[in-house]
Design a protein around this motif. Structure first.
Motif, short mmCIF file in Angstrom:
data_model
loop_
_atom_site.label_atom_id
_atom_site.label_comp_id
_atom_site.label_asym_id
_atom_site.label_seq_id
_atom_site.Cartn_x
_atom_site.Cartn_y
_atom_site.Cartn_z
N ALA A 89 -7.26 -0.95 -4.81
CA ALA A 89 -6.80 -2.29 -5.22
C ALA A 89 -6.32 -3.08 -4.02
N VAL A 90 -5.64 -2.40 -3.09
CA VAL A 90 -5.15 -3.06 -1.87
C VAL A 90 -6.31 -3.56 -1.04
N LEU A 91 -7.30 -2.72 -0.79
CA LEU A 91 -8.44 -3.11 0.05
C LEU A 91 -9.20 -4.28 -0.57
N ALA A 92 -9.46 -4.20 -1.88
CA ALA A 92 -10.21 -5.26 -2.55
C ALA A 92 -9.45 -6.58 -2.49
N ASN A 93 -8.14 -6.53 -2.74
CA ASN A 93 -7.36 -7.76 -2.79
C ASN A 93 -7.01 -8.30 -1.41
N SER B 83 0.82 -1.21 0.00
CA SER B 83 0.00 0.00 0.00
C SER B 83 0.85 1.26 0.00
N ARG B 84 2.11 1.15 0.43
CA ARG B 84 2.99 2.31 0.49
C ARG B 84 3.66 2.62 -0.85
N GLY B 85 3.35 1.82 -1.85
CA GLY B 85 3.88 2.08 -3.18
C GLY B 85 5.13 1.26 -3.47
N TRP C 163 -4.56 -4.91 -11.51
CA TRP C 163 -5.80 -4.16 -11.26
C TRP C 163 -5.65 -2.70 -11.70
N MET C 164 -4.53 -2.10 -11.34
CA MET C 164 -4.34 -0.67 -11.66
C MET C 164 -4.19 -0.47 -13.16
N ALA D 233 -7.22 3.24 -8.20
CA ALA D 233 -6.13 3.68 -7.33
C ALA D 233 -5.53 2.50 -6.58
N ARG D 234 -4.27 2.64 -6.21
CA ARG D 234 -3.58 1.57 -5.47
C ARG D 234 -4.32 1.25 -4.17
N SER D 235 -4.78 2.28 -3.45
CA SER D 235 -5.44 2.05 -2.16
C SER D 235 -6.68 1.18 -2.31
#
Length: 471
Positions: free
Chosen positions: A351-355, A161-163, A340-341, A347-349
């Protein structure tokens, strides 16, 4: 269009790519088959196949990623000629990353749990049967496994999530440098144990008799050659875009074959030095090394129990293993998030939550397959073994053939060798060996297909023999 993030340093690229390749197979498979097939004699064959098979395919994955600046799900679409369907494979490549994580997160959770168990002294005083019973008891309890699997998934997603630079690159640099340091410390400890010399002799002295014949005197050289081919191929996690994604994050200042060699050397060194830990330790305490999960979760705790200061060395070893597993987890998570992106522009955030939720749920069948769903079989395999079969015996070899053909066929039908070579040779460093173009185009795909077919033969040998017997 938002500019694609890149690595902060070349070291970050090499360490993360190596971290993706370095996994549990380096520890529980490579040392065992090296010892089984003649020690150093087998290593020579393995290195030959790594050079002529594994490294060229890795360079092609890197090149597809760097040229497209995309993840596996859309990279072919960026480079393929109009009207061709190479991009269809992107969905299979993405599925391969999910399948890998569906069982890898559970095993990584076991490693973290074992670190706490050994550090707390829970194995102290147990005999071999007691250690085996402790492993069986752990896999029979879904609750504790769910908790540690969830820790792995959350930790991996928090890092991602931090890139790329501030999350994946920084975390993997730290984990890989710690992993390498722990590897050296543990190897020094193992080779200085009383009685370790016999283990070193077994592991390092070439035994051509062992290479060519098994204990019954049956000729098995071709079996050893196939084992070397398979290890050289599977150790690098090729074919599902796990390497291509890191190619998409690097600049054009370095030629890709030189970077590929760096990753391959690091991966091989970790695998080889793991043997310097396992075999001297096993021989020093008279314990026979196994292959697979038994080696990690049954054999090694017994070795640490017998070793002076074993609680400390055991805890350090499981930290080393956990970093090896988590580096793979974060690398594959990054590939999934990039898919996903790239595909849906989210957005990455998000994509992180969904995955985070999706991978947690997808990991449950493997975990429950060890207990509540243990009766459920697919083609005679438990859930974990079936998921591993889909990745290792299907998507990795077939995906590698896709990358090979895409890079080597005529530009009328694929990307084309000249386009691949122009991409691979940009920058400074070692040039790709273009003089072997005929080999890469016609022979190497056949070698990978042989590995694919032999994988099926090994898995279903009894079925095929029965079928032939009734024909």
């Amino acid at each position: 269009m938002k500019e694609r993030e890149t690595f902060a340093s070349r070291l970050g690229f090499v360490l993360i790519s190596a971290g993706c390749a370095i996994g549990l197979g380096n520890v529980w498979r490579f040392p065992y088959i090296v010892g089984q097939y003649g020690g150093a004699a087998f290593v020579l064959i393995y290195l030959l196949f790594l050079l002529i098979m594994g490294l060229p395919i890795m360079a092609m994955e890197f090149a597809v990623g760097r040229a497209s600046r995309k993840s596996v799900i859309v990279s072919f679409q960026e480079l393929e000629p109009k009207g061709t369907k190479w991009h269809w494979y992107g969905w299979f490549g993405m599925a391969g990353n999910y399948l890998l994580m569906m069982f890898y997160t559970t095993i990584a959770g076991w490693l973290l749990l074992y670190f706490f168990k050994i550090a707390a002294g829970q194995f102290d005083g147990l005999d071999q049967a007691g250690v085996a019973e402790a492993f069986g008891s752990m896999t029979a309890r879904p609750g504790i496994q769910v908790a540690f699997m969830a820790i792995v998934v959350v930790l991996g997603m928090v890092i991602c999530s931090r890139g790329l630079r501030n999350g994946v690159e920084k975390a993997n640099k730290f984990m890989m440098l710690c992993l390498l340091a722990l590897l050296v410390v543990l190897a020094i400890r193992a080779v200085t144990l009383p009685g370790a010399v016999e283990g070193l002799r077994f592991y390092l002295v070439p035994n051509f008799q062992n290479l060519m014949y098994n204990a019954d005197g049956t000729f098995r050289l071709w079996e050893a050659v196939y084992a070397a081919m398979g290890q050289a191929f599977f150790t690098l996690s090729l074919g599902i875009g796990a390497m291509a994604i890191f190619g998409s994050y690097i600049g054009k200042d370095r030629r890709l074959f030189g970077e590929t060699i760096s990753v391959g050397v690091l991966d091989t060194c970790v695998a080889f030095v793991s043997g310097l830990i396992i075999f001297p330790s096993a021989f020093a305490f008279g314990i026979s090394p196994d292959q697979g999960p038994n080696l990690i979760f049954v054999t090694l705790p017994n070795i640490f129990n017998a070793m002076p200061g074993g609680r400390l060395w055991g805890a350090l070893f499981f930290v080393f293993l956990f970093f090896a597993a988590l580096s793979t987890v974060t690398a594959v998570f990054e590939n999934i998030l990039a898919c996903w992106m790239d595909k849906w522009g989210i957005a990455r955030s998000k994509a992180v939550l969904a995955n985070l939720v999706l991978i947690f749920l997808l990991s449950l069948p493997c975990l429950l397959g060890n207990n509540l769903w243990s009766e459920f079989k697919v083609l005679g395999m438990g859930i974990m073994d079936f998921e591993d079969f889909l990745v290792s015996n299907n998507l990795l070899p077939l995906g590698s053939v896709i990358y090979l053909l895409f890079c080597c066929v005529s530009p009328k039908y694929g990307w084309g060798f000249d386009n691949f070579l122009a991409e691979a040779d940009q920058g400074q460093g070692i040039r790709f060996p273009a003089r072997f173009r005929v080999y890469f185009t016609y022979i190497l795909p056949l070698i990978v297909l042989v590995i694919f077919i032999m994988g099926y033969w090994d898995k279903f040998k009894s079925f095929f023999l029965a079928l032939l017997g009734t024909a």
